[in-house]
Design an enzyme around this catalytic site. Sequence first.
Site, PDB file in Angstrom:
ATOM      1  N   ARG A 111     -41.780 -20.233  16.534  1.00 34.82           N
ATOM      2  CA  ARG A 111     -40.678 -21.112  16.175  1.00 34.82           C
ATOM      3  C   ARG A 111     -39.728 -21.357  17.343  1.00 34.82           C
ATOM      4  O   ARG A 111     -38.510 -21.198  17.232  1.00 34.82           O
ATOM      5  CB  ARG A 111     -39.899 -20.566  14.992  1.00 34.82           C
ATOM      6  CG  ARG A 111     -39.152 -21.701  14.310  1.00 34.82           C
ATOM      7  CD  ARG A 111     -38.621 -21.321  12.981  1.00 34.82           C
ATOM      8  NE  ARG A 111     -38.013 -22.480  12.385  1.00 34.82           N
ATOM      9  CZ  ARG A 111     -37.998 -22.732  11.089  1.00 34.82           C
ATOM     10  NH1 ARG A 111     -38.565 -21.914  10.260  1.00 34.82           N
ATOM     11  NH2 ARG A 111     -37.405 -23.807  10.614  1.00 34.82           N
ATOM     12  N   CYS A 112     -40.319 -21.691  18.487  1.00 33.54           N
ATOM     13  CA  CYS A 112     -39.485 -22.107  19.605  1.00 33.54           C
ATOM     14  C   CYS A 112     -40.369 -22.916  20.529  1.00 33.54           C
ATOM     15  O   CYS A 112     -41.583 -22.896  20.409  1.00 33.54           O
ATOM     16  CB  CYS A 112     -38.918 -20.915  20.369  1.00 33.54           C
ATOM     17  SG  CYS A 112     -40.128 -19.987  21.304  1.00 33.54           S
ATOM     18  N   GLU A 131     -36.662 -25.631  15.746  1.00 32.29           N
ATOM     19  CA  GLU A 131     -36.713 -24.347  16.421  1.00 32.29           C
ATOM     20  C   GLU A 131     -35.362 -23.865  16.913  1.00 32.29           C
ATOM     21  O   GLU A 131     -35.194 -22.697  17.240  1.00 32.29           O
ATOM     22  CB  GLU A 131     -37.724 -24.451  17.564  1.00 32.29           C
ATOM     23  CG  GLU A 131     -39.113 -24.714  16.967  1.00 32.29           C
ATOM     24  CD  GLU A 131     -40.134 -25.181  17.953  1.00 32.29           C
ATOM     25  OE1 GLU A 131     -39.732 -25.681  19.014  1.00 32.29           O
ATOM     26  OE2 GLU A 131     -41.335 -25.049  17.678  1.00 32.29           O
ATOM     27  N   GLN A 141     -52.537 -26.345  14.035  1.00 30.66           N
ATOM     28  CA  GLN A 141     -51.326 -27.079  14.385  1.00 30.66           C
ATOM     29  C   GLN A 141     -51.637 -28.219  15.352  1.00 30.66           C
ATOM     30  O   GLN A 141     -50.789 -29.064  15.620  1.00 30.66           O
ATOM     31  CB  GLN A 141     -50.272 -26.134  14.991  1.00 30.66           C
ATOM     32  CG  GLN A 141     -49.676 -25.181  13.968  1.00 30.66           C
ATOM     33  CD  GLN A 141     -48.604 -24.254  14.527  1.00 30.66           C
ATOM     34  OE1 GLN A 141     -48.698 -23.051  14.369  1.00 30.66           O
ATOM     35  NE2 GLN A 141     -47.575 -24.797  15.168  1.00 30.66           N
TER      36      GLN A 141
END
Lengths: 164, 807
Positions: free
Chosen positions: B385-386, B761, B238
Amino acid sequence: MADKIHLKMTVNGQPVETLAEPRELLIHVLRERLDITGPHIGCETTHCGACTVDLDGKSVKSCTVFAAQADGAEITTVEGIGSPDKLHVLQEMFREHHGLQCGFCTPGMITRAWRLLQENPTPSEEEIRFGMAGNLCRCTGYQNIVKAIMAAATEMNAAKEAAE
Amino acid sequence: MNDQTPPTREERTAALKGLGCARKRVEDARFTQGKGNYVDDVKLPAMLFGDFVRSPYGHARVKSIDASAALALPGVIAVLTAKDLEPLGLHWMPTLAGDKQMVLADGKVLFQGQEVAFVVAEDRYVAADAVELVEVEYEDLPVVTDPFKALEPNAPVLREDLQGQTEGAHGLRRHHNHIFLWEQGDKDGAEAAISEADVVAEERVYYHRTHPCPLETCGCVASMDKVNGKLTLWGTFQAPHVVRTVASLLSGIAEHNIRVISPDIGGGFGNKVGVYPGYVCSIVASIVTGRPVKWVEDRMDNLMTTAFARDYWMDGRIAATKDGKITGLSVHVTADHGAFDACADPTKFPAGFFHICTGSYDIPVAYVGVDGVYTNKAPGGVAYRCSFRVTEAAYLIERMIEILAQKLGMDAAELRAKNFIRKEQFPYHSALGWEYDSGDYHTAWDKALKAVDYDGLRAEQAERVVAFRRGETRKLLGIGLCHFTEIVGAGPVKNCDILGMGMFDSCEIRIHPTGSAIARLGTISQGQGHATTFAQILASETGIPADNITIEEGDTDTAPYGLGTYGSRSTPVAGAAAAMAARKIRAKAQMIAAYLLEVHEGDLEWDVDRFAVKGAPERFKTMTEIAYAAYHDAIPNIEPGLEAVSYYDPPNMTYPFGAYICVMEIDADTGEHEIRQFYALDDCGTRINPMVIEGQVHGGLTEAYAISMGQEIAYDEMGNVKTGTLMDFFLPTSWETPHYTTDFTETPSPHHPIGAKGVGESPNVGGVPAFSNAVHDAFRAFGLTQSHMPHDQWRIWKTAQDLGLHG
């Protein structure tokens, strides 16, 4: 290591043959010996469906099928469903309705949906949700996948009616 | 209509497919045809496969490793252990959190699944055989999987390498299993507010350990070319540029001789931010063997070892006046970090941005203290996912608000509205030190309540409780509310860095002579659709249709340096860089247009896709004409070409927010649930592509649904992972997943060039409290204040049982 066996099958309409160990899984033979990399490996335990291929008219998870079991079989992967010049309506509808994000589950999804619509050309939303439950997606929440399959069914049925 | 009629302004704007257009994705052609290129699709001549021997124990001493039988197997090339890596200084590696982590077991193992030896073989089957043949002798040690027990005086020493070290990367360590205490806010002030308050709600809220579990696991292919001295590393990264820098620092290979490529990535959700032993071992193995080495996790490896998320025990106290005005908040967190502190947070924030936990509320005084603790569990602590620890913060405050409302006997929606930061208070300085850039919470909240007929739902719920008590139904109705505020887009270089690299991002644009373009960014899409949406930003800024702009990311040899994609930072940071680079293009284009039109630059104005003479719109030069001139004409005092690059250091974070409402039916006898309705209103500022936003919201909500209703990484007391396959680890199918209704308000960020805030997110951050609050709300009339997630069928049944609802 056991001796390799000689396998013959039809993959996406083309006759192919290869040598493989008896223990080799179909997904590995497809991806590594035949360079068909559309089907993916997500879990190796039959849960996620990223490796879904069509084997003699049935959707199967190719991560838990020995390649030897597919000797003589007719296999369709996502690569055989449409072509760059003529996409299958499912491929078009997945794009149209944003039925994919990272794309990793998509080949399995489309391959499964392709069989589902042959098994049931006019599925309800509930039937689609049930019929697709063997294919996991981590990105979309399925809502747009269901919408894409519904739309594809409608288009395919309209085209069939027009042809008749 | 005459064919010669020039297109209207609106037609020209529409032709760009720029901001606000539900543009279809350019990525989809290859993905729908099975032609994506993921890391496991990379196949190089003479490539070898690596696989790990992993610890079956949660805590054990490694007495000996005997690889002779494995090495005798035909096709096995090498077996690496810590002893082999030690001379290179690579048996340990630094973590993103200032700690270090074993690459391969150095004397002991600290969690089940830990990497002990790396087998390199001709194919993956032989590698798997060889893993079985490596004989490791262990002596098991006492296991600690509970962070509270880990801090007891007699707890076993987990990190013998740190023994005697009382100072860690984030201050004092007060116990041998303690990592840090990190504090923010006014402790005494918060205590005073609590002791003086009319009402105090106090609760322990646990956000359990879970895992991002992208459908594609982590992996890489390392290829050391000994002829030209170049290392190429393909991987599920990522943050490819950071990986290059880390690889250079660790290996000693000069950074220009390392090329990192993130190809298509099959979902990330935070799992693919960290640097894992598999990458290091693959690189070493390729250097040692001179052949390319591929390593790809299987699903069990993935769930057991790379990057868990959450595992926060949050003790909250919230104070209020008797009419419901919040006067203070104090939170203490016991954070289970596992065996190594490998949290993926900006360096100065060992608990991430958890101190956004005052949420959407105007809370005058607050305090947060976070104790990080070592246990015999896998390392990680990624932002699933935050943005960094924001979902934990949102869950805490949204539970505390509900519990406070219960204590006050007040409606929870009304309590929220009473305490929201008001529109005119922005930019708002929170008690824990953040400057919220913008927001309009009341408008969003009112819209949400109206959309679901909130009053009607409450009336129905009250009737249902009566009917339940009369024995007329066994089903309860829960209304789960959540108003969340996120903090994303890390971040300003002055206080945000990863391993010393400032968290800016970048975009480089080249306009081709015929008026099409390529742009490269320092981020990397994992399904977010950057190739589609970044082109839309550039289309609106440059007047070149999005369809004529190629977006490239992920190749460190070509893309400008950037910090990657996580924490919803792509749009806030790289998206801003794209806009700023495009504006540089436009500034040069304006000079060229002035030359071509023989006017002064100041006499021109930008009009969608062209510069036109003010007051004479028929005299203009389109961007296509300008691009050609840039390469063709000899323009005095202007160098040829039309390119620009921007490195964008954001002045602040962005603060997306949203109002979510979940309506859930619960069967008290079976513990089964049904989501009757889920309404999600998101405000992510300027909306780039509504179709992509909706897709992001659906996906994030589904992950939130999984986390709150069943998904967990559970350990037994021996340190065994009980949820290591997809049989046990809950990923919802299309069958369980609810239907969502999405909505929006639009409050642009005042400091972002196009006003965008990021959205990927939000649905996870806001979704988890909404689902969980619905479960709690269903049992509210029967006195439930807190039951821990995940709310699977058994736990819901147990809640009903404990409340005496089974008669």
